[in-house]
Write an enzyme that holds these catalytic residues in place. Structure first.
Site, mmCIF file in Angstrom:
data_model
loop_
_atom_site.group_PDB
_atom_site.id
_atom_site.type_symbol
_atom_site.label_atom_id
_atom_site.label_comp_id
_atom_site.label_asym_id
_atom_site.label_seq_id
_atom_site.Cartn_x
_atom_site.Cartn_y
_atom_site.Cartn_z
ATOM 1 N N GLY A 8 0.688 -1.361 -0.254
ATOM 2 C CA GLY A 8 0.072 -0.050 -0.270
ATOM 3 C C GLY A 8 0.978 1.295 0.043
ATOM 4 O O GLY A 8 0.393 2.124 0.589
ATOM 5 N N ALA A 9 1.900 1.106 -0.774
ATOM 6 C CA ALA A 9 3.110 2.157 -0.612
ATOM 7 C C ALA A 9 2.520 3.710 -1.002
ATOM 8 O O ALA A 9 3.041 4.543 -0.488
ATOM 9 C CB ALA A 9 4.424 1.834 -1.523
ATOM 10 N N GLY A 11 -0.477 4.792 -0.343
ATOM 11 C CA GLY A 11 -1.589 5.135 0.681
ATOM 12 C C GLY A 11 -1.038 6.242 1.482
ATOM 13 O O GLY A 11 0.173 6.316 1.498
ATOM 14 N N THR A 100 -6.918 -3.332 8.626
ATOM 15 C CA THR A 100 -8.150 -3.635 9.333
ATOM 16 C C THR A 100 -9.207 -4.030 8.448
ATOM 17 O O THR A 100 -9.169 -3.917 7.433
ATOM 18 C CB THR A 100 -8.562 -2.454 10.146
ATOM 19 O OG1 THR A 100 -8.815 -1.320 9.313
ATOM 20 C CG2 THR A 100 -7.475 -1.835 11.252
ATOM 21 N N PRO A 123 -4.785 -3.428 15.284
ATOM 22 C CA PRO A 123 -5.699 -2.551 14.799
ATOM 23 C C PRO A 123 -5.458 -1.281 14.914
ATOM 24 O O PRO A 123 -5.670 -0.081 14.554
ATOM 25 C CB PRO A 123 -7.297 -2.602 15.312
ATOM 26 C CG PRO A 123 -6.868 -3.528 16.434
ATOM 27 C CD PRO A 123 -5.757 -4.178 16.453
ATOM 28 N N MET A 125 -1.568 0.698 16.088
ATOM 29 C CA MET A 125 -0.233 0.590 16.247
ATOM 30 C C MET A 125 0.351 1.707 17.116
ATOM 31 O O MET A 125 1.554 1.521 17.480
ATOM 32 C CB MET A 125 0.496 0.576 15.047
ATOM 33 C CG MET A 125 0.411 -0.848 14.091
ATOM 34 S SD MET A 125 1.203 -2.284 14.810
ATOM 35 C CE MET A 125 0.733 -3.276 13.593
ATOM 36 N N HIS A 155 -12.923 12.580 14.841
ATOM 37 C CA HIS A 155 -12.056 12.170 13.786
ATOM 38 C C HIS A 155 -12.387 13.248 12.536
ATOM 39 O O HIS A 155 -13.287 13.648 12.459
ATOM 40 C CB HIS A 155 -12.426 10.521 13.131
ATOM 41 C CG HIS A 155 -11.503 9.733 14.087
ATOM 42 N ND1 HIS A 155 -12.174 9.086 15.280
ATOM 43 C CD2 HIS A 155 -10.251 9.348 14.011
ATOM 44 C CE1 HIS A 155 -11.085 8.304 15.799
ATOM 45 N NE2 HIS A 155 -10.181 8.236 15.014
ATOM 46 N N LYS A 159 -14.086 10.315 7.472
ATOM 47 C CA LYS A 159 -14.119 8.956 8.262
ATOM 48 C C LYS A 159 -15.711 8.421 7.933
ATOM 49 O O LYS A 159 -16.428 9.109 8.443
ATOM 50 C CB LYS A 159 -13.635 8.961 9.813
ATOM 51 C CG LYS A 159 -13.570 7.756 10.367
ATOM 52 C CD LYS A 159 -12.819 7.661 11.772
ATOM 53 C CE LYS A 159 -13.098 6.328 12.214
ATOM 54 N NZ LYS A 159 -12.395 5.123 11.733
ATOM 55 N N GLY A 165 -12.866 2.327 15.350
ATOM 56 C CA GLY A 165 -12.293 1.025 15.732
ATOM 57 C C GLY A 165 -11.581 0.794 16.946
ATOM 58 O O GLY A 165 -11.728 0.142 17.947
#
Ligand SMILES: NC(=O)c1ccc[n+]([C@@H]2O[C@H](COP(=O)([O-])OP(=O)(O)OC[C@H]3O[C@@H](n4cnc5c(N)ncnc54)[C@H](OP(=O)(O)O)[C@@H]3O)[C@@H](O)[C@H]2O)c1
Length: 267
Positions: A8-9, A11, A100, A123, A125, A155, A159, A165
């Site tokens: 997913g570089a 992203g 996730t 979910p 880090m 958020h 979103k 989550g």
């Protein structure tokens, strides 16, 4: 030197991970992956992340670059993660999974792969969020049924899901610690005449607006005092720092499925 690949570089998390990996010590970006057909395949991963030329072209084929890395950091989409599991198992590569949204079958596939390779999956880090989880658990254990518990999260306006989550995970920690059931005791909406608050409930409030990266507060409201435990993220790099810490921790570990609490010595 630990060689790391990032899926997913292109992203949001992928580009942040490339930046954090390149600026840190003892790690090197070995490979960067995107989905086949992505318009950044073939681009230089450093330029993609706004860093200048790194000499690592974005690939769409994990098997083709498997000799370029020891550990894969995956913040992409479940479909991509599950495909990467097979490649990493076949080549004995470690994985740090931040993606996730896995269904039951996806989670079972990750558990099965963890009998062959070491995997950290979380979910969230963020080191700070995980420390906050521990503080919330401690506060809930001490305060128990003497307080009302509310979870407030905020958020950015894009979103699409609510509560976050992370807020749900906080709810699970509170329910486990307080001996409650999130299925029946969570309250997600208050409107009109609700009557007095039931102490067993765990309230959730979701705020959406602007470019807020992510904020979570747990309020323990008692009589005459209240405690609030808050985590505020100001950029996505907090997730990347946690993932990089997980990569380092994973190097000496046997196959197994680990979470970030274990990485941080909190679990
Ligand atoms: N654990 C944590 O702490 C944490 C923190 C933040 C985010 N996340 C999770 O990480 C994931 C990514 O988040 P994000 O905000 O970075 O999302 P994003 O900006 O949409 O990035 C995802 C990237 O993965 C790419 N992709 C799709 N299919 C792929 C494939 N088969 N192979 C390789 N790459 C593929 C996407 O390409 P296209 O856009 O072209 O499809 C996109 O560039 C989400 O699941 C999110 O919930 C977890």
């Amino acid at each position: 030197m630990i060689n790391v690949a990032v899926t997913g570089a292109a992203g949001r998390m992928g580009r942040t991970l490339i930046q954090v990996l390149t600026e840190g010590d003892g790690m090197r970006l070995g490979a960067a992956l995107e989905r086949p057909g992505h318009d950044r395949v073939g681009a230089d991963a450093g330029e993609l992340a706004g860093l200048g030329h790194l000499g690592v072209p974005v690939s769409d084929d994990l098997t083709a670059v498997v000799d370029e890395f020891d550990t894969l950091i995956d913040f992409s989409v479940p479909e991509s993660t599950l495909a990467a599991l097979h490649v990493c198992c076949a080549a004995s590569r470690r994985m740090v999974i931040g993606t996730t949204g896995f269904d039951t079958d996806g989670l079972a596939a990750i558990e099965a792969a963890a009998s062959e390779i070491p995997i950290v999956m979380a979910p969230n880090m963020s080191v700070g969020v995980n420390v906050a989880f521990k503080l919330i658990e401690m506060a809930a254990a001490i305060l128990g049924d003497d307080v009302d518990v509310e979870v407030i999260e905020a958020h950015h306006r894009d979103k699409v899901d609510a509560p976050s989550g992370t807020a749900v995970r906080i709810g699970e920690i509170l329910a486990e610690t307080l001996g409650r059931d999130l299925e029946t005791d969570a309250v997600y909406d208050r409107h009109g005449i609700n009557g007095p608050r039931d102490r067993r409930t765990i309230g959730f409030q979701s705020i959406r607006g602007g470019d807020l990266v992510g904020e979570h507060t747990v309020m323990f409201a008692g009589t005459g005092e209240r405690i609030e435990i808050t985590h505020r993220a100001s950029s996505r790099s907090n997730f990347a720092f946690g993932a990089v810490r997980a990569v380092r921790w994973l190097q000496e570990k046997p196959p197994g499925l680990y979470d970030i609490q274990q990485v941080l010595g909190l679990g």
